[in-house]
Scaffold this motif. Structure first.
Motif, PDB file in Angstrom:
ATOM      1  N   THR A 212       0.813  -1.215  -0.117  1.00 27.67           N
ATOM      2  CA  THR A 212      -0.044   0.159   0.034  1.00 27.67           C
ATOM      3  C   THR A 212       0.867   1.315   0.030  1.00 27.67           C
ATOM      4  OG1 THR A 212      -1.898   1.136   1.001  1.00 27.67           O
ATOM      5  CG2 THR A 212      -0.141   0.114   2.516  1.00 27.67           C
TER       6      THR A 212
ATOM      7  N   LYS B 278      -3.992   3.114   1.972  1.00 25.94           N
ATOM      8  CA  LYS B 278      -4.845   2.016   1.910  1.00 25.94           C
ATOM      9  C   LYS B 278      -5.421   1.595   0.396  1.00 25.94           C
ATOM     10  CE  LYS B 278      -6.579   2.575   6.610  1.00 25.94           C
ATOM     11  NZ  LYS B 278      -7.849   2.761   7.217  1.00 25.94           N
ATOM     12  N   ASP B 279      -4.580   2.148  -0.438  1.00 28.27           N
ATOM     13  CA  ASP B 279      -4.648   1.520  -1.814  1.00 28.27           C
ATOM     14  C   ASP B 279      -3.672   0.310  -2.045  1.00 28.27           C
ATOM     15  OD1 ASP B 279      -6.409   3.725  -2.921  1.00 28.27           O
ATOM     16  OD2 ASP B 279      -4.904   5.002  -2.966  1.00 28.27           O
TER      17      ASP B 279
ATOM     18  N   ARG C 219      -8.462   0.397  -4.049  1.00 31.28           N
ATOM     19  CA  ARG C 219      -8.370   0.455  -2.593  1.00 31.28           C
ATOM     20  C   ARG C 219      -8.342  -0.805  -1.819  1.00 31.28           C
ATOM     21  NH1 ARG C 219      -8.161   5.016  -1.000  1.00 31.28           N
ATOM     22  NH2 ARG C 219      -8.947   4.264   1.132  1.00 31.28           N
TER      23      ARG C 219
END
Ligand code: 8LE
Length: 466
Positions: free
Chosen positions: A317, A336-337, A362
């Motif tokens: 992430t 949070k990707d 995501r």
């Protein structure tokens, strides 16, 4: 000092507003962009404790956070020490804004220096406000101008900004960079009734060299053009740069846009908090995925559990750190990707690491189904390659017992429904690794997004968004 060879490298950042590169140079700052990456990293490692100390001294938010972690900013002199700096999560920023309204206690500059206020739409939670300082706005514009130069945009070019100008920082960031680059900027916007159809006329009239929007919006525009019998290739757009959602690096989406507009697609974008958000961006000579312009924003791809950077080649992430912001600086903001990074030679000669296939999506949007991870973009990619696909679909996630199931409702615009269904099922099976139910519906069944698409309908009780 490690940064001596780097053009205008100092803290706090500030740039000569009259500077423009040699017109024949592909680079805005040749040294900073093509230097030995280890030397660049050494300069960044000198900058990091300065930024961290600044945030600690000027914001109760960071002071609290680092005191709690027992961290002394002056000790952050190694990459190992930097990897221990606690990440910032968006919920913390929202809470800080609730506790210390309106902009939270991580502003770092006096109120009198705030130059722009922006906000998010709040579709995924409480809206966040941004209060960006005057100096930062100039530095953001400079950085975006530099990145646009890397994409091939030049002074005098017309840049058409076709995204929301209200609660979306993306358009403003694109506009500020294009202005600093001495382009002719058309802040056209999006979102008001009838604007998409009217955009066709304005594009034909202004013949812009570059165009900024979300990928969903470009697909929509192509559809409206088809309905209105306008050929978008006649707009003469040479560069279409996108941020806001996956798409520009999703092969079928990219091909569709490149074909429809006879153009070159460029992916860019991190997060609004991270403006200058174009710090992850493709270039003219490195068109795939995004390069990570590390001397503007320091990008790490981290293990989502430990927040430590993963080796090049691995997935994780993105975690971002501002190196030049003095207002609301973000230090290790967790995205949070999901993405993968690499360090290889780039066609454009820049020595930055890259995310070769962009940001896939995501973590929260990833569908876990019988041991397989499915990204909504993979489904999009499959459907878009099938002839007769009607342009939109929805992915319905349900749960029977302890098992997740997915079903895809896809629009079809043709006469052989069963052929389409067969092609969709087998394509999805190949990518997802499981049989996926396909339901064919008519074209125009689903609403088109003029901003960011959201195609997943999660009907599982435990993950339902409140
Ligand atoms: C894949 C970067 C900006 C201003 O365009 C934006 O959309 O910022 P925002 O509204 O804070 O949303 C950030 C999120 O959009 C990211 O966390 C990511 O999930 C998504 N996103 C933005 N650009 C891209 C993207 N996803 N590719 C992109 N190029």
């Amino acid at each position: 000092m490690a940064g001596d060879a780097m053009e205008e490298w100092h803290w706090p950042a500030g740039y000569d507003q009259e500077y423009l590169p040699d017109p024949d140079s592909p680079y805005w700052f040749p040294n900073r962009e093509t230097m030995d990456p280890e030397e660049r990293d050494a300069a960044i490692l000198e900058r990091l404790p300065q930024v961290i100390q600044y945030a600690y001294d000027n914001s109760p938010f960071y002071k609290r956070k680092y005191d709690e972690a027992g961290l002394e900013p002056k000790d952050i002199t190694t990459w190992e020490a930097f990897s221990q700096v606690p990440v910032v999560v968006k919920e913390e920023l929202r809470q800080a804004q609730i506790d210390a309204p309106p902009f939270g206690d991580y502003g770092c500059i006096p109120d009198s220096e705030v130059h722009h206020i922006h906000g998010t739409s709040g579709t995924t939670g409480t809206p966040t406000g941004f209060a960006i300082g005057r100096r930062d706005w100039e530095v953001i514009a400079d950085n975006h101008a530099r990145i646009l130069w890397g994409m091939g945009v030049r002074p005098g070019d017309t840049v058409f900004v076709s995204a929301l100008f209200s609660l979306y920082l993306g358009s403003w960031g694109a506009m500020s960079g294009a202005e600093r680059l001495r382009c002719k900027v058309f802040p056209y916007g999006a979102g008001a009734s009838g604007m998409t159809s009217r955009a066709l006329g304005w594009l034909a009239r202004t013949q812009p060299k570059a165009f900024y929007a979300t990928p969903s919006y470009a697909l929509r525009l192509a559809e409206v053009a088809e309905e209105e019998k306008v050929d978008p290739r006649e707009f003469g757009i040479k560069i279409m740069f996108f941020s806001g959602e996956p798409g520009a690096s999703v092969p079928a989406v990219r091909n569709k846009i490149e074909k429809a507009f006879d153009t070159r697609v460029v992916d860019c974008g991190t997060m609004a908090e991270m403006t200058p958000f174009m710090s992850a961006s493709a270039t003219d000579g490195s068109p795939d995925g995004m390069l990570l312009w590390q001397d503007i924003v320091y990008h790490e791809i981290c293990d989502p559990d430990t927040y430590k950077a993963v080796p090049y080649g691995d997935e994780g992430t993105p975690v971002y750190t501002h190196l030049e912001r003095t207002s609301q600086p973000m230090i290790r903001l967790l995205s949070k990707d999901l993405s993968r990074w690499e360090m290889k030679e780039n066609g454009c000669g820049r020595t930055y690491p890259s995310m070769p296939v962009g940001v896939y999506g995501r973590i929260d949007d990833m569908i876990h189904i019988r041991g397989e991870n499915v990204y909504p973009t993979e489904i999009d990619n499959v459907l878009r390659e099938i002839s007769g696909y009607g342009g939109e679909h929805r992915v319905i996630v349900t749960r029977t017992g302890s098992m997740d199931e997915i079903k895809v409702r896809a629009e079809y615009d043709g006469s052989d429904t069963s052929e389409f269904e067969k092609a969709a099922s087998s394509g999805l099976h190949r990518v997802v690794g499981l049989r996926v139910g396909v339901e064919v519906v008519e074209k125009d069944t689903f609403e088109r997004s003029e901003h960011k698409a959201n195609r997943v309908v999660d009907e599982r009780e435990h993950t339902k968004k409140q």
